[in-house]
Scaffold this motif. Structure first.
Motif, PDB file in Angstrom:
ATOM      1  N   GLN A 112       0.797  -1.096  -0.085  1.00 56.34           N
ATOM      2  CA  GLN A 112       0.100  -0.039   0.119  1.00 56.34           C
ATOM      3  C   GLN A 112       0.837   1.347  -0.091  1.00 56.34           C
ATOM      4  OE1 GLN A 112      -2.947  -0.643   2.936  1.00 56.34           O
ATOM      5  NE2 GLN A 112      -4.200   1.105   2.356  1.00 56.34           N
ATOM      6  N   ALA A 113       0.583   2.157  -0.778  1.00 56.28           N
ATOM      7  CA  ALA A 113       1.432   3.395  -0.856  1.00 56.28           C
ATOM      8  C   ALA A 113       0.973   4.248   0.360  1.00 56.28           C
ATOM      9  CB  ALA A 113       0.873   4.115  -1.935  1.00 56.28           C
ATOM     10  N   MET A 114       2.036   4.916   1.002  1.00 59.65           N
ATOM     11  CA  MET A 114       1.971   5.486   2.011  1.00 59.65           C
ATOM     12  C   MET A 114       1.597   7.027   1.817  1.00 59.65           C
ATOM     13  SD  MET A 114       4.841   3.852   4.688  1.00 59.65           S
ATOM     14  CE  MET A 114       3.966   4.511   6.121  1.00 59.65           C
ATOM     15  N   GLU A 115       1.154   7.806   2.626  1.00 60.82           N
ATOM     16  CA  GLU A 115       0.945   9.287   2.491  1.00 60.82           C
ATOM     17  C   GLU A 115       1.926  10.070   2.962  1.00 60.82           C
ATOM     18  OE1 GLU A 115      -2.543  12.632   3.809  1.00 60.82           O
ATOM     19  OE2 GLU A 115      -2.879  10.299   4.301  1.00 60.82           O
ATOM     20  N   LYS A 116       2.090  10.862   2.069  1.00 54.47           N
ATOM     21  CA  LYS A 116       3.295  12.042   2.182  1.00 54.47           C
ATOM     22  C   LYS A 116       2.677  12.910   3.124  1.00 54.47           C
ATOM     23  CE  LYS A 116       6.745  14.761  -0.042  1.00 54.47           C
ATOM     24  NZ  LYS A 116       7.294  15.181  -1.743  1.00 54.47           N
ATOM     25  N   LYS A 117       3.426  13.200   4.335  1.00 58.33           N
ATOM     26  CA  LYS A 117       2.912  14.296   5.133  1.00 58.33           C
ATOM     27  C   LYS A 117       3.795  15.493   5.221  1.00 58.33           C
ATOM     28  CE  LYS A 117      -0.436  12.143   7.188  1.00 58.33           C
ATOM     29  NZ  LYS A 117      -1.697  12.788   7.089  1.00 58.33           N
ATOM     30  N   ASN A 118       5.161  15.189   4.696  1.00 57.72           N
ATOM     31  CA  ASN A 118       6.185  16.041   4.259  1.00 57.72           C
ATOM     32  C   ASN A 118       7.371  15.564   3.501  1.00 57.72           C
ATOM     33  OD1 ASN A 118       8.264  15.688   6.490  1.00 57.72           O
ATOM     34  ND2 ASN A 118       7.093  16.556   7.821  1.00 57.72           N
ATOM     35  N   ASP A 119       8.336  16.088   3.458  1.00 57.48           N
ATOM     36  CA  ASP A 119       9.530  15.565   2.503  1.00 57.48           C
ATOM     37  C   ASP A 119      10.132  14.364   3.301  1.00 57.48           C
ATOM     38  OD1 ASP A 119       9.218  17.285   0.440  1.00 57.48           O
ATOM     39  OD2 ASP A 119      10.855  18.507   0.789  1.00 57.48           O
ATOM     40  N   ARG A 120      10.010  14.268   4.581  1.00 55.47           N
ATOM     41  CA  ARG A 120      10.756  13.151   5.170  1.00 55.47           C
ATOM     42  C   ARG A 120       9.773  12.427   6.375  1.00 55.47           C
ATOM     43  NH1 ARG A 120      14.261  17.347   4.789  1.00 55.47           N
ATOM     44  NH2 ARG A 120      16.304  16.856   3.652  1.00 55.47           N
ATOM     45  N   LEU A 121       8.511  12.674   6.017  1.00 54.68           N
ATOM     46  CA  LEU A 121       7.595  11.966   6.880  1.00 54.68           C
ATOM     47  C   LEU A 121       6.410  11.234   6.135  1.00 54.68           C
ATOM     48  CD1 LEU A 121       6.836  12.604  10.425  1.00 54.68           C
ATOM     49  CD2 LEU A 121       4.772  12.145   9.061  1.00 54.68           C
TER      50      LEU A 121
END
Length: 136
Positions: free
Chosen positions: A87-96
């Motif tokens: 499952q693709a993860m959701e990008k919260k910011n460039d590093r998280l």
């Protein structure tokens, strides 16, 4: 130095090639993507596994969580046939990056690791550490 080696492994050319390879892909700004920290929290009330993947320096192009429920033990006949979900993860910011997984009622363990993709002049991949979470 050459990146390909077509001579004997102990030659000076081969040694120079190995140094060039490791310098190119493991050091400096073009290094292979770092291994991230993976954190999780399991809520037994609603059977939700919340996973966070954190990078200290790199900003990956994409992150996917690979997980399987109640994995067979290593060396068993079923081990090589474990069914993994991706499952693709959701990008919260460039590093998280984050994701929540709903764990079915009958499941006792969730095994997981993340895979990351980056393009630093060439596409490279890395994975997090392998983690197994007890859900009962």
């Amino acid at each position: 130095p050459l990146l390909g080696v077509s001579v004997t492994p102990d030659s000076e050319e081969a040694k120079a090639s190995r140094i060039a390879f490791f310098s190119e892909f493991f050091l400096g700004e073009d290094a292979i993507l770092e291994k991230p920290d993976i954190q999780y929290r399991y809520d037994s009330e609603d059977r939700t596994l919340s996973v966070t993947v954190i990078f200290r320096e790199d900003a990956p192009k994409s992150v996917a969580l690979h997980y399987t429920f109640d994995r067979f033990t290593a060396g068993s006949v079923g081990y090589e046939y474990d069914v993994w979900e991706e499952q693709a993860m959701e990008k919260k910011n460039d590093r998280l990056w984050q994701l929540e997984v709903r764990v079915p009622d009958h499941v006792k363990t969730v095994s997981m690791l993340s895979f990351q993709e980056q393009d630093k002049g060439m596409t490279s991949y890395s994975s997090s550490n392998y983690i197994t979470v007890q859900t009962n």
